[in-house]
Write an enzyme that holds these catalytic residues in place. Structure first.
Site, PDB file in Angstrom:
ATOM      1  N   HIS A   1       0.838  -1.209   0.000  1.00 34.96           N
ATOM      2  CA  HIS A   1       0.000   0.000   0.000  1.00 34.96           C
ATOM      3  C   HIS A   1       0.870   1.253   0.000  1.00 34.96           C
ATOM      4  O   HIS A   1       0.648   2.177  -0.779  1.00 34.96           O
ATOM      5  CB  HIS A   1      -0.917  -0.039   1.231  1.00 34.96           C
ATOM      6  CG  HIS A   1      -1.699   1.205   1.479  1.00 34.96           C
ATOM      7  ND1 HIS A   1      -3.033   1.324   1.144  1.00 34.96           N
ATOM      8  CD2 HIS A   1      -1.363   2.396   2.027  1.00 34.96           C
ATOM      9  CE1 HIS A   1      -3.468   2.532   1.472  1.00 34.96           C
ATOM     10  NE2 HIS A   1      -2.468   3.204   2.022  1.00 34.96           N
ATOM     11  N   GLU A   2       1.874   1.278   0.864  1.00 35.28           N
ATOM     12  CA  GLU A   2       2.727   2.477   0.948  1.00 35.28           C
ATOM     13  C   GLU A   2       3.540   2.649  -0.345  1.00 35.28           C
ATOM     14  O   GLU A   2       3.700   3.763  -0.834  1.00 35.28           O
ATOM     15  CB  GLU A   2       3.647   2.426   2.167  1.00 35.28           C
ATOM     16  CG  GLU A   2       2.937   2.341   3.533  1.00 35.28           C
ATOM     17  CD  GLU A   2       1.847   3.379   3.748  1.00 35.28           C
ATOM     18  OE1 GLU A   2       1.870   4.435   3.089  1.00 35.28           O
ATOM     19  OE2 GLU A   2       0.938   3.131   4.570  1.00 35.28           O
TER      20      GLU A   2
ATOM     21  N   HIS B   1       1.391   4.226  -2.916  1.00 32.45           N
ATOM     22  CA  HIS B   1       1.161   5.670  -2.799  1.00 32.45           C
ATOM     23  C   HIS B   1       2.112   6.449  -3.713  1.00 32.45           C
ATOM     24  O   HIS B   1       1.791   7.526  -4.173  1.00 32.45           O
ATOM     25  CB  HIS B   1       1.334   6.142  -1.346  1.00 32.45           C
ATOM     26  CG  HIS B   1       0.067   6.039  -0.557  1.00 32.45           C
ATOM     27  ND1 HIS B   1      -1.148   6.472  -1.047  1.00 32.45           N
ATOM     28  CD2 HIS B   1      -0.179   5.572   0.694  1.00 32.45           C
ATOM     29  CE1 HIS B   1      -2.089   6.263  -0.130  1.00 32.45           C
ATOM     30  NE2 HIS B   1      -1.533   5.714   0.926  1.00 32.45           N
TER      31      HIS B   1
ATOM     32  N   GLU C   1      -5.904   6.356  -1.587  1.00 28.73           N
ATOM     33  CA  GLU C   1      -5.858   5.219  -0.661  1.00 28.73           C
ATOM     34  C   GLU C   1      -6.352   3.944  -1.341  1.00 28.73           C
ATOM     35  O   GLU C   1      -5.835   2.856  -1.086  1.00 28.73           O
ATOM     36  CB  GLU C   1      -6.703   5.519   0.582  1.00 28.73           C
ATOM     37  CG  GLU C   1      -6.180   6.689   1.407  1.00 28.73           C
ATOM     38  CD  GLU C   1      -4.768   6.451   1.930  1.00 28.73           C
ATOM     39  OE1 GLU C   1      -4.373   5.284   2.105  1.00 28.73           O
ATOM     40  OE2 GLU C   1      -4.047   7.452   2.136  1.00 28.73           O
TER      41      GLU C   1
ATOM     42  N   ASP D   1      -4.479   0.468  -1.897  1.00 27.05           N
ATOM     43  CA  ASP D   1      -4.933  -0.875  -1.500  1.00 27.05           C
ATOM     44  C   ASP D   1      -4.906  -1.850  -2.667  1.00 27.05           C
ATOM     45  O   ASP D   1      -4.449  -2.983  -2.530  1.00 27.05           O
ATOM     46  CB  ASP D   1      -6.364  -0.806  -0.942  1.00 27.05           C
ATOM     47  CG  ASP D   1      -6.390  -0.296   0.495  1.00 27.05           C
ATOM     48  OD1 ASP D   1      -5.314  -0.191   1.118  1.00 27.05           O
ATOM     49  OD2 ASP D   1      -7.502  -0.007   0.997  1.00 27.05           O
TER      50      ASP D   1
END
Ligand SMILES: [Zn+2]
Length: 643
Positions: A480-481, A484, A541, A545
């Protein structure tokens, strides 16, 4: 789990149903899920450290234990705090209430900001210039309001009106507690609400604020002053301890031109009231119980929380906020295991490998853009556990008997620390979260992914659990990070963290089409009665995901378990992977809090994070035998594939 539900109909209930039923929200909480259970565990761990430090009579002056223990002990000294009432802010109220002209109003704004007292009128911070990331630059942003979003001032539905009334009651209450007559206090509340409403009208929406180009407006300080003739920024910046800076970044110039008009159209007496209010509201949580209770009553309307959080817990959070890297050193020594760091580094490198495979395999992206994306991926800098270099809070005075001054001093210290970065090289050792934090982040200008010690625990991470559980948990968080860096906002920054396009126009169009489909998918999810998820606000976000879970799955399939079919507790490795993901996001939430987060939180509600990514992944359909006719079924050609 609730095995009576078909996973293809309601995967969230299937994975979490019995837990959700058996774990109601504790009265002192606003939501309750995996994050909160781990936060609760952590805050109790921190409590042990704080109590031991506060009770340690032999701690040497200036030592970590002494400073942390004294800060916490001062906050637990409720007898002294009670006796003081609002004495700690009497002088501030008097001074803020006696400004005579516009210049004095602005000087007072600067004084409140630099003294750690309050942050009235507008936002100010020092950060990297995102078009020139080796340079720290002063930055101005919209602000000056109290309610969680501009919507609260501008909407007139029943829910918003109830909160507006509660806010006015709160303002009235705090003023009367300082001896202001009821009628005057009520008038103050109207004045403040209407002034803040005008500031809210000048603010951009949260969706607009996500555009890094729109919010990038560089001004020569002298030029900025021309757009706001009532604010001479050079002397004002000097009052704000900023000197020697010729340029400044402004996220929303219109906000400042509106503020400029407001400065003269609003009577000085109203500005006095507004400044006093800023002193009052910022101090309320740290004064005697009458103030704390009034503050809680107002928060209750916003969040639905049933009872006040216990003092020790509030003071633990405050200690973490104020001197988190002193507390963090003690926390890491006691609770963080070096093995966890080694295992995390290994997982991060596997996730990067998986991401590389996925980027290379994207059928919608040209080789030219892929090359840039891969360069960015390989430039990611991970930080795990805690900073290599700790903040020492040098010069911050902490006294066991003066709670309020400790809070103020720490605010002032942070402000000084922030402005001290101007004119210096960018400090890449800095962390944006403290070690006990149960969270993680990506910084586009640093191009770094950061995982505090606090999140490296069950249910996200457990060195004794099987790979399916770890890859579905912390693996997906790592993915997830990383994602980003490639979401609708992060993808506009290059490998060095500079805001600069690296996409071919065709690839960018194809990326935006895919992102828009994902926004539409989330727009369709409802939370409370008529309230929908905001697909545009949560897009970053949700891309995080979707990209993250796909990459974590890819990495999981490289492990021994990922390649086997061995059942554990009756579930296949793939099923366990998706169940781990789903159980990370289980969450009971109060309706008031849900309504607030839908407006303010860029993350989708846990229920929709659980299903939002898997319904776009073929592997999930295969793992749970999801078929046409099942409620969550999406045709293969309609499944969204981004990263
Ligand atoms: Zn995120």
């Amino acid at each position: 789990m609730d095995l009576t539900v078909k996973p293809g109909d309601d995967f969230y209930q299937y994975a979490n149903g019995v837990w959700l039923k058996n774990n109601p929200i504790p009265a002192k909480e606003t939501r309750w899920g995996s994050f909160n259970v781990l936060r609760d565990f952590n805050i109790n761990a921190v409590k042990t450290i704080l109590n031991e430090s506060a009770e340690n009579k032999n701690a040497a002056p200036g030592s970590l234990e002494k400073r942390v223990g004294d800060f916490y002990a001062s906050g637990m000294d409720s007898a002294t705090i009670e006796k003081l009432g609002y004495t700690p802010i009497k002088a501030d109220l008097k001074r803020a209430g006696s400004v005579k002209d516009l210049k004095a109003v602005l000087n007072e704004v600067a004084l409140l900001k630099t003294s750690g007292t309050a942050s009235p009128m507008f936002g100010f911070y020092v950060g990297q210039d995102r078009k020139n990331v080796e340079n720290m630059i002063p930055q101005l942003s919209q602000g000056g309001t109290t309610l969680p979003d501009r919507d609260y001032y501008l909407k007139d539905d029943a829910r918003s009106k109830k909160i507006q009334e509660a806010y006015k009651t709160y303002i009235t209450k705090l003023f009367t507690l300082t001896g202001v007559p009821q009628a005057t206090a009520e008038k103050n509340a109207e004045t403040i609400f209407s002034l803040e409403k005008k500031l809210a009208e000048a603010q951009m929406s949260r969706v607009e604020m996500r555009d890094p180009y729109k919010t990038y407006n560089k001004f020569a300080v002298a030029e900025l002053s021309k757009t706001t003739p009532n604010i001479d920024w050079k002397p004002l910046m000097a009052k704000m301890k900023v000197t020697g800076q010729d340029t400044i970044l402004v996220s929303n110039p219109k906000f400042f031109t509106e503020l400029n008009s407001l400065l003269t159209s609003t009577p000085i007496a109203d500005w006095q009231t507004y400044l006093q209010w800023n002193v009052l509201k910022s101090a309320a949580p740290y004064l005697s119980s009458a103030f704390v209770d009034a503050n809680f009553a107002f928060t209750q309307t916003l969040s639905g929380q049933k009872v006040q959080t216990p003092r020790w817990q509030r003071m633990s959070s405050l200690t973490d906020n104020a001197i988190g890297e002193l507390l963090g050193q003690l926390y890491v020594k006691k609770y963080f295991k070096p093995e966890a760091k080694a295992r995390m580094n290994e997982m991060i490198s596997n996730l990067v490998k998986a991401y590389e495979i996925r980027i290379k395999g994207l059928e919608w992206m040209s080789d030219e853009t892929k090359e840039k994306a891969l360069a960015k991926l390989h430039a990611f800098k991970p930080k795990v556990g805690y900073p290599d270099k700790w903040k020492d809070y040098k010069g911050l005075a902490i006294n066991r008997n003066t709670f309020f001054e400790n809070v103020r001093n720490s605010g002032k210290w942070s402000y000084d620390d922030m402005v001290s970065q101007l004119g210096k090289p960018v400090d890449r050792t800095k962390w944006g979260m403290t070690p006990p934090t149960v969270n993680a982040y990506y910084s586009p200008v640093m191009n770094e992914i950061v995982f505090p010690a606090g999140i490296l625990q069950f249910p996200f991470f457990d060195p004794n659990a099987d790979d399916a559980v770890n890859y579905g948990g912390i693996g997906a968080v790592i993915g997830h990070e990383i994602s980003h860096g490639f979401d609708d906002s992060g993808s506009q920054y290059d490998k060095d963290g500079t805001l600069r396009n690296w996409w071919t126009p065709e690839d960018l169009t194809r990326f935006k089409e895919r992102a828009n489909s994902l926004a539409r998918q989330f727009d369709a999810y409802t939370v409370l009665d008529t309230i929908h998820v905001n697909g545009k606000l949560t897009l970053g976000e949700n891309i995080g995901d979707l990209g993250g879970l796909n990459a974590a799955y890819e990495a999981f399939k490289m492990t021994k378990q990922g390649q086997s079919n061995e059942l554990i507790d009756g579930f296949t490795p793939d099923q366990r992977f998706f169940l781990a993901w789903a159980q990370v996001w289980r969450m009971n939430i109060r309706p008031e809090t849900a309504a607030q987060l839908i407006i303010t939180d860029p993350h989708s509600p846990g229920e929709y994070r659980t299903i939002g990514a898997p319904v776009n992944m073929d592997a999930w359909y295969k793992a749970f035998d999801v078929k046409p006719g099942d409620k969550l079924y999406i045709k293969p050609e309609d499944r969204i594939r981004i990263w």
